[in-house]
Design an enzyme around this catalytic site. Structure first.
Site, short mmCIF file in Angstrom:
data_model
loop_
_atom_site.label_atom_id
_atom_site.label_comp_id
_atom_site.label_asym_id
_atom_site.label_seq_id
_atom_site.Cartn_x
_atom_site.Cartn_y
_atom_site.Cartn_z
CE LYS A 141 2.97 1.90 6.40
NZ LYS A 141 1.78 1.35 5.77
CB CYS B 264 -23.33 14.30 41.90
SG CYS B 264 -23.65 15.79 40.97
CB CYS C 133 -23.90 15.61 37.26
SG CYS C 133 -22.21 15.23 37.72
CB SER D 39 4.11 -7.16 -0.55
OG SER D 39 3.85 -6.28 0.48
CB CYS E 106 -20.23 17.33 41.92
SG CYS E 106 -19.93 16.41 40.43
CE LYS F 103 5.20 0.94 2.03
NZ LYS F 103 4.00 1.21 1.26
CG ASP G 19 -0.52 6.16 1.68
OD1 ASP G 19 -0.58 4.95 1.40
OD2 ASP G 19 -1.22 6.70 2.54
CB CYS H 199 -22.35 19.22 37.39
SG CYS H 199 -22.86 18.69 39.03
CE1 TYR I 38 1.96 0.25 14.79
CE2 TYR I 38 -0.11 -0.12 15.93
CZ TYR I 38 1.27 -0.12 15.91
OH TYR I 38 1.93 -0.54 17.03
CD GLU J 108 13.70 4.14 -4.22
OE1 GLU J 108 12.49 3.79 -4.30
OE2 GLU J 108 14.58 3.65 -4.92
CE1 TYR K 283 6.80 12.16 -8.28
CE2 TYR K 283 6.41 11.32 -6.06
CZ TYR K 283 6.54 12.38 -6.94
OH TYR K 283 6.41 13.64 -6.49
S1 IVH Z 1 9.77 -0.99 -4.11
C1 IVH Z 1 9.48 -5.65 -4.32
N1 IVH Z 1 9.71 1.53 -3.64
O1 IVH Z 1 4.91 -0.14 -1.26
C2 IVH Z 1 8.74 -4.48 -3.90
N2 IVH Z 1 7.72 0.29 -3.30
O2 IVH Z 1 4.29 -2.67 0.41
C3 IVH Z 1 9.13 -3.33 -4.72
N3 IVH Z 1 5.83 1.63 -2.56
O3 IVH Z 1 3.70 -2.45 -3.53
C4 IVH Z 1 8.53 -2.14 -4.23
N4 IVH Z 1 6.83 3.56 -2.55
O4 IVH Z 1 3.23 -0.02 -3.96
C5 IVH Z 1 9.01 0.40 -3.63
N5 IVH Z 1 9.80 3.83 -3.27
C6 IVH Z 1 9.10 2.69 -3.29
C7 IVH Z 1 7.74 2.63 -2.92
C8 IVH Z 1 7.08 1.40 -2.93
C9 IVH Z 1 5.69 2.94 -2.33
C10 IVH Z 1 4.72 0.66 -2.37
C11 IVH Z 1 4.54 -0.25 -3.54
C12 IVH Z 1 4.61 -1.61 -2.96
C13 IVH Z 1 4.34 -1.36 -1.53
C14 IVH Z 1 4.98 -2.43 -0.72
#
Ligand code: IVH
Length: 666
Positions: A312, A409, A406, A83, A430, A116, A118, A424, A35, A114, A223
């Site tokens: 996120k 005080c 303390c 990304s 206090c 995300k 980690d 204390c 974050y 889907e 995956y």
């Molecule tokens: S699609 C064009 N699907 O998130 C980008 N990414 O910050 C295609 N990630 O680099 C990525 N789960 O490592 C996609 N279900 C998912 C994902 C996923 C994790 C990651 C991936 C990517 C990063 C993007």
């Protein structure tokens, strides 16, 4: 800001982000929460947008973070590995949907959600059905060839038959399942080794570890979520996932095609609640346009596709940097250390402080200033420090030491044997103790003086109108009304509430006094048993201990309180003010012997005299020492005093034998 400051700020952000990128992508260590990292990037992007001439050509907002590591062969991707745009806000998600729909007018746009995951993004290259290369995302254009490592620790299909194209690429995420991560950390804990912060760090570390033996021991998973081939195109992302599955790849454990924002939100909310049940750490939901032709029309920026966004979740466990420890004095005088750290979002709120409980806890955690600490929300309300990453400790940093006097005080702190807390002892002067005692007294479950909040208490203290709870009952209209912020109505309300509190039953008063360890339940038990302050004052330690659920700690605390000359004065003043120092009659009627007076004479088979007295009192009766017209029953044992028996007969007071009495209390 003048232009040179802006340029400096941009430089600072660029350097900072590059530093974090290097740590993360080269060393597999995340020095900052996702974050906070995203916030830095956003800050930089905002400045660059406002001052485009100050933008660096290779700004981290323009390139994907990683620089390939020197230990592996560098490989260019056939198509750049981009990304994803990220957001933590539902509003931004709605805007994404609207924007996307505008880009393909007159068409129905479906989305696919889907998890995300980690982990670490990988590209797998297959030729004639054989896995030939595994490459990390790198800087998006080129990554590290980690084929050897990947084969060792990921269960990837190595030979595939029946693929729709001779050569193809699968992209997806390598990760460490939660259970594996837990087991690994448990082992490290047992060995006294520093713990891994999260499964992603260790995945990155493993995939690039120089020691191949270490890689074999770490079982990761993969995956797949994208399929690319020159001679074959899936019509939709959903079809791509189905295809990947049929080719033998593991695919995300859940996904869903959604037709509108409402469906997307429902999916996001559902998984916010249930993600803890998944075997893999998911940190958000990726929302993609489902139709791949539409994806193509919508296109991409230099960094990320316009047809996808990552929503996120704010983390429930996060790490931050310990900035300082302060010491808070509570109403009972207990001193609690509080950790202050760089603010981080945690399960929906920004947190900057967490309790460290007591001195032992500090010692156990072995905390140093500047340490990277892990913070969790206990029951999702009060944040707590759950760990420290000693591996990242700065050599020059100093340990946290518990204070000896303390912080308010200056009085030297005490620690009673058997207690973890330092106290204390200066309860008469206090300030936090004095104010805390008032706040507790006024609490809804105590005397319920709802107009007596922290601000009013501060004002009353400042004007020296109160010092303790007894002073409340001497407050006069004119004095309160003169205070800043007190109008006639608020003054009247406060005084009315204070007056009304005099009628609150004895058990509430007992709780309101704020005696250490006496919560609502114990106060009720004591009140029901002893029925009045006078009787409670006469109680011995043995009598108190005989009550169910009352242990030595509580007994010690009650006796200390009642014997304290300062508290005796307060009690005396409260009683004189007309507060309830005994239970009202209505409560008596529930008990079988309520309001009945007994005299005991002689000895008994089944009870000692103390036990008999306790049984009578527990059933609501009172035991008197001499015969009078007030006595309702004489309980007579062997060798009962003849004069008592004679008086009972004379005044027609019923005489109970031991068995009669037992029947009566049953
Ligand atoms: S699609 C064009 N699907 O998130 C980008 N990414 O910050 C295609 N990630 O680099 C990525 N789960 O490592 C996609 N279900 C998912 C994902 C996923 C994790 C990651 C991936 C990517 C990063 C993007």
């Amino acid at each position: 800001m003048d232009p040179s400051d802006i340029s400096k700020e941009i430089k600072r952000l660029v350097n900072l982000i590059r530093y974090y990128n290097e740590c993360y992508f080269q060393k597999g260590i995340s020095q900052i929460s996702d974050y906070a990292y995203d916030q830095l990037l956003e800050q930089l992007a905002r400045l660059e947008e406002a001052y485009p001439h100050l933008k660096h050509p290779d700004s981290p907002t323009q390139v994907v973070g990683e620089q390939p590591s020197k230990a592996f062969a560098v490989v260019y991707h056939q198509t750049p590995m981009l990304s994803l745009a990220k957001t933590y806000s539902e509003e931004a998600l709605e805007q994404f949907v609207t924007r996307v729909k505008r880009m393909v007018p007159n068409a129905i746009v479906d989305f696919i959600c889907e998890p995300k995951i980690d982990g670490v993004a990988l590209s797998l290259l297959y030729e004639k059905g054989n896995l030939v290369r595994v490459v990390t995302r790198g800087d998006g254009q080129k990554g590290d060839d980690i084929t050897g490592h990947a084969i060792q620790c990921l269960h990837l299909p190595q030979k595939i038959q029946g693929a729709p194209s001779a050569s193809f690429e699968v992209r997806g995420e390598a990760f460490m399942p939660k259970a594996v991560f837990q087991a690994l950390n448990n082992k490290r804990k047992a060995e006294g080794a520093p713990l891994w912060a999260n499964p992603r760090n260790i995945t990155a570390g493993t995939l690039k570890a120089l020691d191949i033996d270490l890689v074999k021991d770490r079982q990761l998973a993969f995956y797949g979520y994208s399929f690319y081939a020159t001679s074959y195109h899936c019509p939709t992302q959903e079809a791509a996932l189905v295809l990947l599955d049929s080719l033998g790849f593991a695919t995300p454990p859940t996904y869903k095609v959604c037709h509108n924002v409402m469906d997307i939100m429902a999916y996001i909310h559902y998984w916010a609640q249930h993600k803890k049940d998944l075997p893999v750490e998911m940190d958000g939901i990726v929302i993609k346009v489902n139709n791949l032709h539409q994806q193509h029309i919508i296109g991409m920026t230099a960094k990320s596709p316009r047809w996808a966004i990552a929503y996120k979740y704010q983390p429930e466990m996060a790490h931050s940097i310990l900035e300082k420890v302060t010491f808070q004095v509570g109403r009972t005088g207990a001193v609690t250390p509080v950790a202050h750290f760089t603010p981080i979002p945690l399960a929906g709120t920004m947190v900057r402080r967490a309790s460290l409980h007591n001195a032992d806890e500090i010692a156990r955690r072995d905390l140093y200033l500047g340490d990277t600490i892990f913070i969790e929300k206990g029951g999702d309300i009060i944040p707590k420090v759950v760990g420290v990453d000693r591996a990242r400790r700065n050599k020059t940093s100093k340990p946290i030491v518990f204070i000896h006097s303390c912080p308010v005080c200056g009085t030297p702190l005490h620690r009673t044997t058997g207690s973890v807390a330092y106290y204390c002892p200066n309860k008469q002067q206090c300030l936090p103790q004095l104010k805390g005692a008032l706040l507790h007294f006024a609490h809804r479950k105590a005397m319920d003086i709802d107009t007596l909040g922290p601000k009013t208490i501060d004002a009353l203290f400042e004007a020296k109108l109160v010092q303790n709870i007894a002073d409340l009952y001497t407050l006069r209209y004119e004095a309160v009304n003169r205070l800043e912020g007190f109008q006639s109505i608020s003054t009247q309300k406060l005084l009315f509430n204070i007056e009304a509190s005099k009628k609150k039953p004895f058990d509430r008063l007992l709780f309101a006094l704020g005696i250490k360890h006496i919560g609502e339940t114990v106060a009720k038990k004591l009140a029901l048993h002893f029925r009045s302050m006078d009787r409670l004052k006469q109680a011995t330690a043995t009598q108190l201990l005989a009550l169910p659920d009352i242990g030595e700690k509580i007994v010690r605390s009650i006796l200390d309180y009642l014997q304290d000359p300062y508290q005796q004065v307060i009690l005396h003043r409260l009683e004189a003010a007309g507060l309830q120092f005994a239970l009202p009659q209505t409560v008596d009627t529930v008990l079988p012997l309520s309001s009945k007076n007994f005299v005991i004479s002689g000895t008994f088979q089944k009870f000692t005299r103390e036990e008999l007295t306790r049984s009578i009192e527990q059933a609501g009766g009172r035991v008197l020492t001499s015969m009078s017209a007030k006595v309702d029953y004489l309980v007579s044992g062997t060798k009962a005093g003849p004069s008592k028996l004679a008086k009972a007969m004379e005044w027609a007071i019923p005489i109970l034998e031991e068995n009669d009495f037992i029947k009566m209390i049953q």
